[in-house]
Design a protein around this motif. Sequence first.
Motif, PDB file in Angstrom:
ATOM      1  N   LYS A   3     -15.165  16.183 -36.846  1.00  0.00           N
ATOM      2  CA  LYS A   3     -16.566  15.831 -36.683  1.00  0.00           C
ATOM      3  C   LYS A   3     -16.816  15.451 -35.230  1.00  0.00           C
ATOM      4  O   LYS A   3     -16.328  14.446 -34.744  1.00  0.00           O
ATOM      5  CB  LYS A   3     -16.946  14.682 -37.600  1.00  0.00           C
ATOM      6  N   ILE A   5     -20.252  15.962 -32.442  1.00  0.00           N
ATOM      7  CA  ILE A   5     -21.636  16.419 -32.354  1.00  0.00           C
ATOM      8  C   ILE A   5     -21.795  17.384 -31.189  1.00  0.00           C
ATOM      9  O   ILE A   5     -21.532  17.048 -30.035  1.00  0.00           O
ATOM     10  CB  ILE A   5     -22.609  15.229 -32.200  1.00  0.00           C
ATOM     11  N   CYS A   6     -22.257  18.599 -31.492  1.00  0.00           N
ATOM     12  CA  CYS A   6     -22.485  19.618 -30.463  1.00  0.00           C
ATOM     13  C   CYS A   6     -23.746  19.260 -29.679  1.00  0.00           C
ATOM     14  O   CYS A   6     -24.810  19.054 -30.275  1.00  0.00           O
ATOM     15  CB  CYS A   6     -22.640  20.998 -31.112  1.00  0.00           C
ATOM     16  N   ASN A  12     -22.154  19.335 -36.458  1.00  0.00           N
ATOM     17  CA  ASN A  12     -21.166  18.256 -36.461  1.00  0.00           C
ATOM     18  C   ASN A  12     -19.763  18.695 -36.872  1.00  0.00           C
ATOM     19  O   ASN A  12     -18.939  17.884 -37.230  1.00  0.00           O
ATOM     20  CB  ASN A  12     -21.632  17.089 -37.331  1.00  0.00           C
ATOM     21  N   GLU A  13     -19.468  19.989 -36.797  1.00  0.00           N
ATOM     22  CA  GLU A  13     -18.121  20.482 -37.057  1.00  0.00           C
ATOM     23  C   GLU A  13     -17.675  21.283 -35.848  1.00  0.00           C
ATOM     24  O   GLU A  13     -18.395  22.161 -35.366  1.00  0.00           O
ATOM     25  CB  GLU A  13     -18.080  21.363 -38.307  1.00  0.00           C
ATOM     26  N   CYS A  36     -18.082  24.483 -30.946  1.00  0.00           N
ATOM     27  CA  CYS A  36     -18.919  24.236 -32.113  1.00  0.00           C
ATOM     28  C   CYS A  36     -18.713  25.354 -33.134  1.00  0.00           C
ATOM     29  O   CYS A  36     -18.777  26.538 -32.785  1.00  0.00           O
ATOM     30  CB  CYS A  36     -20.387  24.158 -31.699  1.00  0.00           C
ATOM     31  N   GLU A  48     -15.358  12.145 -33.653  1.00  0.00           N
ATOM     32  CA  GLU A  48     -15.717  11.078 -34.571  1.00  0.00           C
ATOM     33  C   GLU A  48     -15.017  11.370 -35.882  1.00  0.00           C
ATOM     34  O   GLU A  48     -14.823  12.519 -36.242  1.00  0.00           O
ATOM     35  CB  GLU A  48     -17.223  11.054 -34.799  1.00  0.00           C
TER      36      GLU A  48
END
Length: 134
Positions: A3, A5-6, A12-13, A36, A48
């Motif tokens: 996780k 954030i792009c 979020n992957e 991403c 994260e």
Amino acid sequence: MTKVICPKCGGNEATSVEDMCDLMDISNEVQKQWMCDSCQHFFDGKAEHWYDNQDLSELTLSQLADIIMEDWGDSVSRSAYPYVTAMMEIETMADSYGSDSARSIVAYFLSNAEGWESEIAGRVKEEFKLRLEK
């Protein structure tokens, strides 16, 4: 997948570029940390984890075992591993795994987890200690 954030699409992957390059046996020419999975944008950023902002007191034992495996990974000690795998099968301190109580599994895990040292390791160990005190 991790996780992260792009910054381009907000996805979020992401996949580690280093891991991807190692797998494909190529050099990391883009010199970025993540790609991403949604838009294929390359970027740098801090990963994260799903548990970063979790209240550990609300998680089940199997969820805490998931954190252990994700954070400690392949370095999990041989002496702690059986207790982690047992915790993956139980949810509360009132449960049992075979003839072992959840309380004994958690206690034995703690006595064999001295090699697990990270920020989340400290949080999980403290949560286990609190649950044993109840």
